[in-house]
Design a protein around this motif. Structure first.
Motif, PDB file in Angstrom:
ATOM      1  N   GLU A   1     -45.932  40.435 -27.565  1.00  0.00           N
ATOM      2  CA  GLU A   1     -46.208  38.999 -27.667  1.00  0.00           C
ATOM      3  C   GLU A   1     -47.640  38.664 -28.050  1.00  0.00           C
ATOM      4  N   SER A   2     -48.600  39.488 -27.642  1.00  0.00           N
ATOM      5  CA  SER A   2     -50.010  39.189 -27.917  1.00  0.00           C
ATOM      6  C   SER A   2     -50.470  39.734 -29.267  1.00  0.00           C
ATOM      7  N   GLU A   3     -49.623  40.498 -29.952  1.00  0.00           N
ATOM      8  CA  GLU A   3     -49.976  41.079 -31.251  1.00  0.00           C
ATOM      9  C   GLU A   3     -49.346  40.232 -32.350  1.00  0.00           C
ATOM     10  N   LEU A   4     -50.003  39.139 -32.690  1.00  0.00           N
ATOM     11  CA  LEU A   4     -49.401  38.145 -33.571  1.00  0.00           C
ATOM     12  C   LEU A   4     -49.032  38.726 -34.930  1.00  0.00           C
ATOM     13  N   GLU A   5     -49.904  39.531 -35.498  1.00  0.00           N
ATOM     14  CA  GLU A   5     -49.630  40.076 -36.829  1.00  0.00           C
ATOM     15  C   GLU A   5     -48.364  40.939 -36.812  1.00  0.00           C
ATOM     16  N   ARG A   6     -48.223  41.772 -35.811  1.00  0.00           N
ATOM     17  CA  ARG A   6     -47.031  42.607 -35.690  1.00  0.00           C
ATOM     18  C   ARG A   6     -45.784  41.739 -35.481  1.00  0.00           C
ATOM     19  N   CYS A   7     -45.924  40.718 -34.654  1.00  0.00           N
ATOM     20  CA  CYS A   7     -44.791  39.831 -34.395  1.00  0.00           C
ATOM     21  C   CYS A   7     -44.372  39.079 -35.659  1.00  0.00           C
ATOM     22  N   GLU A   8     -45.343  38.627 -36.432  1.00  0.00           N
ATOM     23  CA  GLU A   8     -45.000  37.877 -37.656  1.00  0.00           C
ATOM     24  C   GLU A   8     -44.283  38.765 -38.659  1.00  0.00           C
ATOM     25  N   GLU A   9     -44.671  40.030 -38.751  1.00  0.00           N
ATOM     26  CA  GLU A   9     -43.963  40.948 -39.638  1.00  0.00           C
ATOM     27  C   GLU A   9     -42.543  41.197 -39.133  1.00  0.00           C
ATOM     28  N   THR A  10     -42.400  41.300 -37.823  1.00  0.00           N
ATOM     29  CA  THR A  10     -41.068  41.464 -37.245  1.00  0.00           C
ATOM     30  C   THR A  10     -40.205  40.246 -37.529  1.00  0.00           C
ATOM     31  N   ILE A  11     -40.765  39.072 -37.351  1.00  0.00           N
ATOM     32  CA  ILE A  11     -40.033  37.832 -37.605  1.00  0.00           C
ATOM     33  C   ILE A  11     -39.591  37.756 -39.066  1.00  0.00           C
ATOM     34  N   ARG A  12     -40.477  38.152 -39.965  1.00  0.00           N
ATOM     35  CA  ARG A  12     -40.140  38.122 -41.391  1.00  0.00           C
ATOM     36  C   ARG A  12     -38.958  39.052 -41.687  1.00  0.00           C
ATOM     37  N   ARG A  13     -38.986  40.231 -41.120  1.00  0.00           N
ATOM     38  CA  ARG A  13     -37.927  41.203 -41.393  1.00  0.00           C
ATOM     39  C   ARG A  13     -36.594  40.761 -40.793  1.00  0.00           C
TER      40      ARG A  13
ATOM     41  N   LEU B   1     -25.457  45.928 -35.857  1.00  0.00           N
ATOM     42  CA  LEU B   1     -26.274  44.809 -36.325  1.00  0.00           C
ATOM     43  C   LEU B   1     -26.709  43.952 -35.140  1.00  0.00           C
ATOM     44  N   LEU B   2     -25.762  43.624 -34.258  1.00  0.00           N
ATOM     45  CA  LEU B   2     -26.106  42.846 -33.061  1.00  0.00           C
ATOM     46  C   LEU B   2     -27.097  43.605 -32.193  1.00  0.00           C
ATOM     47  N   SER B   3     -26.892  44.915 -32.096  1.00  0.00           N
ATOM     48  CA  SER B   3     -27.803  45.736 -31.297  1.00  0.00           C
ATOM     49  C   SER B   3     -29.211  45.721 -31.872  1.00  0.00           C
ATOM     50  N   MET B   4     -29.310  45.793 -33.185  1.00  0.00           N
ATOM     51  CA  MET B   4     -30.626  45.797 -33.819  1.00  0.00           C
ATOM     52  C   MET B   4     -31.334  44.459 -33.606  1.00  0.00           C
ATOM     53  N   ILE B   5     -30.609  43.362 -33.749  1.00  0.00           N
ATOM     54  CA  ILE B   5     -31.215  42.046 -33.518  1.00  0.00           C
ATOM     55  C   ILE B   5     -31.707  41.959 -32.075  1.00  0.00           C
ATOM     56  N   SER B   6     -30.895  42.423 -31.138  1.00  0.00           N
ATOM     57  CA  SER B   6     -31.291  42.405 -29.734  1.00  0.00           C
ATOM     58  C   SER B   6     -32.540  43.245 -29.510  1.00  0.00           C
TER      59      SER B   6
ATOM     60  N   ASN C   1     -25.071  33.158 -31.869  1.00  0.00           N
ATOM     61  CA  ASN C   1     -25.710  33.431 -30.578  1.00  0.00           C
ATOM     62  C   ASN C   1     -26.924  34.354 -30.693  1.00  0.00           C
ATOM     63  N   PRO C   2     -26.818  35.562 -31.263  1.00  0.00           N
ATOM     64  CA  PRO C   2     -28.019  36.394 -31.385  1.00  0.00           C
ATOM     65  C   PRO C   2     -29.073  35.777 -32.297  1.00  0.00           C
ATOM     66  N   ALA C   3     -28.619  35.038 -33.311  1.00  0.00           N
ATOM     67  CA  ALA C   3     -29.594  34.354 -34.171  1.00  0.00           C
ATOM     68  C   ALA C   3     -30.378  33.328 -33.361  1.00  0.00           C
ATOM     69  N   ALA C   4     -29.684  32.576 -32.503  1.00  0.00           N
ATOM     70  CA  ALA C   4     -30.360  31.590 -31.659  1.00  0.00           C
ATOM     71  C   ALA C   4     -31.355  32.270 -30.724  1.00  0.00           C
ATOM     72  N   GLN C   5     -30.952  33.382 -30.135  1.00  0.00           N
ATOM     73  CA  GLN C   5     -31.862  34.101 -29.249  1.00  0.00           C
ATOM     74  C   GLN C   5     -33.128  34.539 -29.986  1.00  0.00           C
TER      75      GLN C   5
ATOM     76  N   LYS D   1     -35.617  37.742 -40.035  1.00  0.00           N
ATOM     77  CA  LYS D   1     -35.079  36.591 -40.768  1.00  0.00           C
ATOM     78  C   LYS D   1     -34.356  37.052 -42.033  1.00  0.00           C
ATOM     79  N   GLY D   2     -34.896  38.096 -42.657  1.00  0.00           N
ATOM     80  CA  GLY D   2     -34.216  38.640 -43.830  1.00  0.00           C
ATOM     81  C   GLY D   2     -32.845  39.189 -43.482  1.00  0.00           C
ATOM     82  N   MET D   3     -32.737  39.865 -42.331  1.00  0.00           N
ATOM     83  CA  MET D   3     -31.445  40.392 -41.879  1.00  0.00           C
ATOM     84  C   MET D   3     -30.471  39.264 -41.566  1.00  0.00           C
ATOM     85  N   ILE D   4     -30.973  38.248 -40.888  1.00  0.00           N
ATOM     86  CA  ILE D   4     -30.110  37.117 -40.527  1.00  0.00           C
ATOM     87  C   ILE D   4     -29.569  36.446 -41.780  1.00  0.00           C
ATOM     88  N   GLU D   5     -30.442  36.305 -42.767  1.00  0.00           N
ATOM     89  CA  GLU D   5     -30.027  35.680 -44.026  1.00  0.00           C
ATOM     90  C   GLU D   5     -29.065  36.590 -44.785  1.00  0.00           C
ATOM     91  N   LEU D   6     -29.379  37.865 -44.839  1.00  0.00           N
ATOM     92  CA  LEU D   6     -28.574  38.817 -45.591  1.00  0.00           C
ATOM     93  C   LEU D   6     -27.147  38.901 -45.057  1.00  0.00           C
TER      94      LEU D   6
END
Length: 428
Positions: free
Chosen positions: A295-307, A280-285, A323-327, A309-314
């Motif tokens: 970084e320049s592909e906002l749509e891809r980044c937003e989908e990554t962020i959404r996914r 799990l830590l490895s996947m977050i990293s 620590n990895p959540a903060a990173q 965040k779901g893992m962090i919440e789950l």
């Protein structure tokens, strides 16, 4: 804009027997271009309790075997050694067969001939216990905070000289050097500290007979190369051993299955749970690095962020391991800041600040399990540093505040919300 250009640390989870846990580098050097969300970096190695590597002890002396080994390694004959020492070839033969031992006055000469210490010649090896390693490491972390860097590194070197043949200890001293090299003052001084740590790893790889410790030393060496900007050297070390197509990459789960088939159900349960946690830590990293690379592909980044965040919440990662959540939240804020989305960047920084304050809360254990991961605490207690932070938290706070000066946050720096976040981290 390279969103990982602020060199605060390296966020990598290595396979083998290493897991990213917690540590703090403050970005005073810029040899490498580390693009993952760069706040804390840490390595804790897991050692098998049943192999007896934790007890402080002195190994049985083995002068005869060491003379034979050193002579063969250097392609020296018994007569050549005898001529240098001023004894007969028969005397050397008796030493090697164990029929006699060299006179104590000859030991420094023999050691000098082979370019080793007398301790190494005699096979004198002190084995520190896990508790002793923790105590020394923690004391040295305090020294780095309270004393000038030159005095602190001198004291660390004295310990290294005293326990140079205790390879698990030397491995942790490499971690200590890596986490404090940024305090050296100049790039050259920092590089010297890192190069010294590389020499520790080489010594372990060359001399240690414990394969798992050698594997960890190899991984540490790659980390040091990355920090020094020696990316080709790091690639040469990692490309083969870290290839996911290798059969050995499945060893973790095969071990759990072997425990199960052998009827060792409790060992199987513990091993599976620990591996789920470290993966799990490895996947977050990995997702953090993914954000930096795209970084320049906002749509891809937003989908990554959404996914993510779901893992962090789950997995309730903000409480389990902030620590990895903060990173992750920091890297997400960088992405939004660089793409002109100020409100989103502030929202991620608020999450970041909450995780950071949890880390800095002295009332909480830094590493722990929860109701789901209910077998972690015992495993964490077995780690060489336990749940200890590999760097003093006051230094970590300084590095965290420096992270907020990243150019990606230039458009929001003057806003009250940003200033409140800064104050929360500084005082929380």
């Amino acid at each position: 804009m390279r969103l990982g250009a602020l060199e605060i640390g390296l966020s990598v989870v290595l396979s083998l027997r290493m897991s990213l846990v917690l540590s703090f580098l403050t970005g005073n050097f810029e040899f490498g271009r580390l693009h993952a969300a760069p706040l804390w970096f840490g390595v804790l190695m897991e050692y098998d309790n049943r192999k007896g590597r934790r007890n402080a002890s002195v190994n049985e002396l083995n002068i005869a075997g060491n003379i034979i080994r050193l002579r063969h390694e250097r392609k020296v004959t018994q007569k050549e050694l005898a001529d240098f020492i001023g004894v007969t070839k028969a005397s050397v033969s008796k030493w090697e067969s164990g029929k006699s031992i060299p006179d104590v006055l000859l030991l420094p000469q023999i050691a000098a001939f082979f370019d080793v210490t007398v301790d190494e010649l005699m096979g004198y090896q002190v084995r520190l216990s896990r508790e002793q390693i923790q105590k020394i490491y923690g004391d040295l972390c305090t020294v780095f905070v309270e004393q000038p860097f030159e005095a602190a590194i001198y004291e660390a070197r004295m310990y290294v000289r005293r326990y140079y043949s205790c390879y698990p200890f030397l491995l942790q001293m490499g971690v200590l050097y890596l986490n404090h090299a940024g305090m050296a003052g100049t790039k050259d001084a920092c590089r010297q500290v890192l190069e010294e740590s590389v020499r520790f790893m080489n010594h372990i790889i060359d001399r240690c007979t414990d394969a798992s410790v050698c594997e960890d030393a190899l991984s540490m060496k790659a980390m040091l190369y990355l920090q020094m900007g020696k990316t080709k050297a790091a690639l040469a070390l990692l490309e083969d051993v870290a290839d996911p197509s290798r059969i050995s990459s499945q060893n973790d789960m095969m071990l759990a299955q072997a425990y199960w088939q052998a009827g060792e159900i409790e060992n199987a349960k513990s091993h599976v749970q620990i591996r789920i946690y470290t993966h799990l830590l490895s996947m977050i990293s990995g997702e953090i690095l993914f954000l930096a690379l795209h970084e320049s592909e906002l749509e891809r980044c937003e989908e990554t962020i959404r996914r993510v965040k779901g893992m962090i919440e789950l997995y309730q990662l903000k409480q389990l391991h902030p620590n990895p959540a903060a990173q992750f939240y920091y890297q997400a804020a960088l992405v939004y800041g660089a793409n002109g989305k100020s409100e989103e960047a502030l929202a991620e920084l608020k999450e970041f600040a909450g995780c950071v304050c949890t880390i800095f809360d002295a009332r909480q254990r830094l590493l722990h399990g929860d109701k789901y991961f209910d077998r972690l605490d015992e495993w964490i207690d077995r780690l060489p540093l336990g749940d200890m932070a590999p760097r003093d938290l006051s230094l970590a706070r300084q590095g965290t505040l420096q992270a907020l000066s990243h150019p990606a946050f230039a458009a929001i720096k003057s806003r009250d919300e940003f200033q409140n976040i800064y104050t929360q981290i500084a005082e929380g």
